[in-house]
Write an enzyme that holds these catalytic residues in place. Sequence first.
Site, PDB file in Angstrom:
ATOM      1  N   GLU A  46       6.666 -28.769  -1.069  1.00 19.28           N
ATOM      2  CA  GLU A  46       7.326 -30.051  -0.799  1.00 19.28           C
ATOM      3  C   GLU A  46       7.763 -30.710  -2.101  1.00 19.28           C
ATOM      4  O   GLU A  46       8.866 -31.261  -2.196  1.00 19.28           O
ATOM      5  CB  GLU A  46       6.361 -30.986  -0.039  1.00 19.28           C
ATOM      6  CG  GLU A  46       5.954 -30.512   1.347  1.00 19.28           C
ATOM      7  CD  GLU A  46       4.895 -29.412   1.338  1.00 19.28           C
ATOM      8  OE1 GLU A  46       4.457 -28.982   0.251  1.00 19.28           O
ATOM      9  OE2 GLU A  46       4.524 -28.971   2.434  1.00 19.28           O
ATOM     10  N   GLU A  54      -4.078   2.597   6.158  1.00 19.57           N
ATOM     11  CA  GLU A  54      -3.185   3.724   5.832  1.00 19.57           C
ATOM     12  C   GLU A  54      -3.913   5.040   6.059  1.00 19.57           C
ATOM     13  O   GLU A  54      -3.738   5.999   5.313  1.00 19.57           O
ATOM     14  CB  GLU A  54      -2.702   3.614   4.385  1.00 19.57           C
ATOM     15  CG  GLU A  54      -1.698   2.501   4.164  1.00 19.57           C
ATOM     16  CD  GLU A  54      -0.807   2.767   2.968  1.00 19.57           C
ATOM     17  OE1 GLU A  54      -0.088   3.782   2.962  1.00 19.57           O
ATOM     18  OE2 GLU A  54      -0.854   1.950   2.036  1.00 19.57           O
TER      19      GLU A  54
HETATM   20  N1  LIG Z   1       1.902  10.199   7.127  1.00 21.15           N
HETATM   21  C1  LIG Z   1       1.023   9.243   7.018  1.00 21.15           C
HETATM   22  O1  LIG Z   1       1.337   8.050   7.133  1.00 21.15           O
HETATM   23  C2  LIG Z   1      -0.390   9.586   6.753  1.00 21.15           C
HETATM   24  C3  LIG Z   1      -0.801  10.889   6.793  1.00 21.15           C
HETATM   25  N2  LIG Z   1      -2.094  11.207   6.588  1.00 21.15           N
HETATM   26  C4  LIG Z   1      -2.474  12.604   6.745  1.00 21.15           C
HETATM   27  O2  LIG Z   1      -3.404  12.665   7.806  1.00 21.15           O
HETATM   28  C5  LIG Z   1      -4.347  13.691   7.567  1.00 21.15           C
HETATM   29  C6  LIG Z   1      -5.754  13.121   7.652  1.00 21.15           C
HETATM   30  O3  LIG Z   1      -5.922  12.554   8.931  1.00 21.15           O
HETATM   31  P1  LIG Z   1      -7.370  12.266   9.523  1.00 21.15           P
HETATM   32  O4  LIG Z   1      -8.158  13.498   9.462  1.00 21.15           O
HETATM   33  O5  LIG Z   1      -7.161  11.655  10.836  1.00 21.15           O
HETATM   34  O6  LIG Z   1      -7.974  11.290   8.408  1.00 21.15           O
HETATM   35  P2  LIG Z   1      -8.545   9.805   8.406  1.00 21.15           P
HETATM   36  O7  LIG Z   1      -7.918   9.053   7.272  1.00 21.15           O
HETATM   37  O8  LIG Z   1      -8.439   9.175   9.728  1.00 21.15           O
HETATM   38  O9  LIG Z   1     -10.035  10.081   8.066  1.00 21.15           O
HETATM   39  C7  LIG Z   1     -11.001  10.437   9.039  1.00 21.15           C
HETATM   40  C8  LIG Z   1     -12.341  10.239   8.406  1.00 21.15           C
HETATM   41  O10 LIG Z   1     -12.629   8.848   8.352  1.00 21.15           O
HETATM   42  C9  LIG Z   1     -14.041   8.683   8.242  1.00 21.15           C
HETATM   43  N3  LIG Z   1     -14.560   7.741   9.223  1.00 21.15           N
HETATM   44  C10 LIG Z   1     -15.494   6.825   8.943  1.00 21.15           C
HETATM   45  N4  LIG Z   1     -15.793   6.113  10.027  1.00 21.15           N
HETATM   46  C11 LIG Z   1     -15.058   6.573  11.014  1.00 21.15           C
HETATM   47  C12 LIG Z   1     -14.948   6.221  12.377  1.00 21.15           C
HETATM   48  N5  LIG Z   1     -15.674   5.235  12.920  1.00 21.15           N
HETATM   49  N6  LIG Z   1     -14.074   6.889  13.120  1.00 21.15           N
HETATM   50  C13 LIG Z   1     -13.329   7.850  12.574  1.00 21.15           C
HETATM   51  N7  LIG Z   1     -13.381   8.241  11.287  1.00 21.15           N
HETATM   52  C14 LIG Z   1     -14.263   7.615  10.504  1.00 21.15           C
HETATM   53  C15 LIG Z   1     -14.651  10.074   8.398  1.00 21.15           C
HETATM   54  O11 LIG Z   1     -14.817  10.494   7.053  1.00 21.15           O
HETATM   55  P3  LIG Z   1     -15.963  11.499   6.570  1.00 21.15           P
HETATM   56  O12 LIG Z   1     -15.577  12.818   7.185  1.00 21.15           O
HETATM   57  O13 LIG Z   1     -15.831  11.483   5.090  1.00 21.15           O
HETATM   58  O14 LIG Z   1     -17.237  11.003   7.073  1.00 21.15           O
HETATM   59  C16 LIG Z   1     -13.541  10.834   9.090  1.00 21.15           C
HETATM   60  O15 LIG Z   1     -13.628  12.211   8.893  1.00 21.15           O
HETATM   61  C17 LIG Z   1      -4.034  14.235   6.194  1.00 21.15           C
HETATM   62  O16 LIG Z   1      -3.319  15.421   6.339  1.00 21.15           O
HETATM   63  C18 LIG Z   1      -3.166  13.192   5.567  1.00 21.15           C
HETATM   64  O17 LIG Z   1      -2.248  13.743   4.674  1.00 21.15           O
HETATM   65  C19 LIG Z   1      -3.033  10.254   6.317  1.00 21.15           C
HETATM   66  C20 LIG Z   1      -2.675   8.938   6.223  1.00 21.15           C
HETATM   67  C21 LIG Z   1      -1.316   8.500   6.490  1.00 21.15           C
HETATM   68  N1  LIG Z   2       2.712  10.764   3.593  1.00 23.44           N
HETATM   69  C1  LIG Z   2       3.174   9.495   3.584  1.00 23.44           C
HETATM   70  C2  LIG Z   2       2.289   8.404   3.447  1.00 23.44           C
HETATM   71  N2  LIG Z   2       0.956   8.609   3.310  1.00 23.44           N
HETATM   72  C3  LIG Z   2       0.021   7.575   2.922  1.00 23.44           C
HETATM   73  O1  LIG Z   2       0.202   7.192   1.571  1.00 23.44           O
HETATM   74  C4  LIG Z   2      -0.946   7.557   0.803  1.00 23.44           C
HETATM   75  C5  LIG Z   2      -0.566   7.979  -0.591  1.00 23.44           C
HETATM   76  O2  LIG Z   2      -0.347   6.844  -1.355  1.00 23.44           O
HETATM   77  P1  LIG Z   2      -0.142   6.883  -2.944  1.00 23.44           P
HETATM   78  O3  LIG Z   2      -1.083   7.895  -3.498  1.00 23.44           O
HETATM   79  O4  LIG Z   2      -0.432   5.502  -3.423  1.00 23.44           O
HETATM   80  O5  LIG Z   2       1.291   7.255  -3.169  1.00 23.44           O
HETATM   81  C6  LIG Z   2      -1.579   8.644   1.629  1.00 23.44           C
HETATM   82  O6  LIG Z   2      -2.928   8.870   1.375  1.00 23.44           O
HETATM   83  C7  LIG Z   2      -1.385   8.133   3.020  1.00 23.44           C
HETATM   84  O7  LIG Z   2      -2.278   7.088   3.317  1.00 23.44           O
HETATM   85  N3  LIG Z   2       2.818   7.154   3.461  1.00 23.44           N
HETATM   86  C8  LIG Z   2       4.154   6.948   3.571  1.00 23.44           C
HETATM   87  O8  LIG Z   2       4.605   5.783   3.579  1.00 23.44           O
HETATM   88  N4  LIG Z   2       4.985   7.979   3.675  1.00 23.44           N
HETATM   89  C9  LIG Z   2       4.570   9.247   3.701  1.00 23.44           C
HETATM   90  O9  LIG Z   2       5.402  10.149   3.798  1.00 23.44           O
END
Ligand SMILES: NC(=O)C1=CN([C@@H]2O[C@H](COP(=O)(O)OP(=O)(O)OC[C@H]3O[C@@H](n4cnc5c(N)ncnc54)[C@H](OP(=O)(O)O)[C@@H]3O)[C@@H](O)[C@H]2O)C=CC1
Ligand SMILES: Nc1c(N[C@@H]2O[C@H](COP(=O)(O)O)[C@@H](O)[C@H]2O)[nH]c(=O)[nH]c1=O
Length: 597
Positions: free
Chosen positions: A82, A327
């Site tokens: 403001e 993420e």
């Molecule tokens: N394109 C995108 O935007 C993104 C892509 N990805 C991709 O996704 C894949 C990984 O996916 P994902 O396996 O689903 O990984 P997550 O990031 O969902 O991780 C899952 C892990 O989270 C932990 N966790 C803790 N508490 C919980 C709970 N209450 N419920 C569930 N999980 C819990 C466990 O870890 P722990 O096993 O250590 O106990 C579990 O194994 C990778 O290939 C990555 O590259 C990931 C993020 C974004």
């Molecule tokens: N692959 C993918 C994403 N992946 C997310 O971004 C993280 C990586 O971040 P950084 O290491 O900071 O660059 C990765 O672990 C996952 O959470 N995000 C996106 O916007 N686009 C993409 O294609």
Amino acid sequence: MAALSLRLCSSPLICRATLSNGDNLRNPHATDASFIRRAADLSEMSAGLTSPHPNFGCVIATSSGKVAGEGYLYAQGTKPAEALAVEAAGEFSRGSTAYLNMEPGDCHGDHTAVSSLVQAGVGRVVVGIRHPLQHLRGSAIRELRSHGIEVNVLGEDFQSKVLEDARKCCLLVNAPLIHRACSRVPFSLLKYAMTLDGKIAASSGHAAWISSKLSRTRVFELRGRSDAVIVGGNTVRQDDPRLTARHGQGHTPTRIVMSQSLDLPEKANLWDVSEVSTIVATQRGARKSYQKFLASKGVEVVEFDMLNPREVMEYFHQRGYLSILWECGGTLAASAIASGVIHKVVAFIAPKIIGGSKAPSPVGELGMVEMTQALNLIDVCYEQVGPDMLVSGFLQPVPDLLPVIPSEDATFEIDPSVNPFESSIIFFYKTWDLYGSFSNFSPHPIRMPYGEENDDYRTWSSVEHYYQANKFVGVENPLAHDSVEKIRTARSPEEAALIGRSKQRQQPELVRSDWEDVKIEVMYMGLKCKFSTYPHLKTMLLSTAGSVLVEASPHDLFWGGGREGEGLNYLGRLLMQLRSEYLAESSVSAENTSLAL
Ligand SMILES: NC(=O)C1=CN([C@@H]2O[C@H](COP(=O)(O)OP(=O)(O)OC[C@H]3O[C@@H](n4cnc5c(N)ncnc54)[C@H](OP(=O)(O)O)[C@@H]3O)[C@@H](O)[C@H]2O)C=CC1
Ligand SMILES: Nc1c(N[C@@H]2O[C@H](COP(=O)(O)O)[C@@H](O)[C@H]2O)[nH]c(=O)[nH]c1=O
């Protein structure tokens, strides 16, 4: 044709609207609606920098409907929107209408926002929404009205479809704070990038990159608006992410990892905490030796009896986090959605096909068997970002402020089991809380010298500015002098703290050698100056006589009281010391007066 034409905006948070010529004639509320939207747009420019303060924007419009001045709160402790807007409007402020996306807070007896409108001679004020925190709610509106200014609040004084849409923009732009006022979890946004065939990685787990560079820059912006970014253990193992905001400006969020097993790598980008901190949330008792290893890297480990998204979010809400960006991959995303902690979804859809029946998808098992069970997003926005399509929408509506949301205190009254306080203890922490002005981050400038034996007095925007700068005072090194100046001119107490702490960590040679011995005295001098400069703060401090003062910081175990009273509470102690000195002074002066009579 509808009078409003929705324009897809650069921000995934809000959809803005523009008015076409002639709208004003067709709809008497169109002008008010359009200026309120503009105020909401402006306020959003500070997103990520003001937290935990609201985003405030102000537009000053003349009677002929022209913008004479505008402003937004840059960061906590800086000049109110403001004041900036009336300064910009100058003489045109007289008789103008001021549009505010939100009622000003005017906490700590700082009436700058209201008084600048009054002094500038503004004739009418239109407010998008009332302040969401109940102890601040309505007081600025009452104050403005008491000065004879006409104040209209959208949805209260008049209603129409255009005004309702404008009011919604105001709710969206401060959604994290509104959630803070009425729920026990922070505002959470789930973001992912997927291929056109719905995969977030190839079946190998490789995911770099699905979305375009432009889309990923938008993700950096989203990170810059959030208090923390969270991923699951598997994403750490697969991607080795950094999770920093690299769009070149603003704030960098805390990184949080949820891992039950703690079966995580020894080397990971997230364990480098030189620029920004990382917190690992895990199951109580998991891999103690690895917990020690993380602690040795400076990574904080928090153990939970039940590691699930709701418990973790309630914990971070208590620590003062307002907004969280998820993420993670589909496993944790499904768990978070099922726990009801995700409020908004932002999906970047890339025109690519990767295939693979085992390739992961954005949301894992939710246990639904029929399409009728699908969760429908609301307030959906579509935007093209480079080659990708950005689809965003809410899983839960932003809570409405009508009727009045009970304050946290009122909530505790309704449910005494959540009341963590004893009546003889006064807790303070965030500056916008009832006793928030006791915090060293409160926006009260002080005049203090550079060093103890120095009569070179300067203005410090807050006690925190003064405290942080003193780490480097008197050190014979131009870089130390430079650090003092950078901290002194920091635009908010948070910025001052960030500079002070990171310099101390990265260049310990710049810190004065007696710092550990003098830091309590430095804080005391700063606080004493603040409470002596502002009589209403002194009165507030004296009014707490008989109560224990505790800085309710759960993680600062030196200045704060800790989560379970394990902290040393030096800030509370200094305030109590100051209070007893003031009480002694006032009893001596009362004695002298009675002797004189
Ligand atoms: N394109 C995108 O935007 C993104 C892509 N990805 C991709 O996704 C894949 C990984 O996916 P994902 O396996 O689903 O990984 P997550 O990031 O969902 O991780 C899952 C892990 O989270 C932990 N966790 C803790 N508490 C919980 C709970 N209450 N419920 C569930 N999980 C819990 C466990 O870890 P722990 O096993 O250590 O106990 C579990 O194994 C990778 O290939 C990555 O590259 C990931 C993020 C974004
Ligand atoms: N692959 C993918 C994403 N992946 C997310 O971004 C993280 C990586 O971040 P950084 O290491 O900071 O660059 C990765 O672990 C996952 O959470 N995000 C996106 O916007 N686009 C993409 O294609």
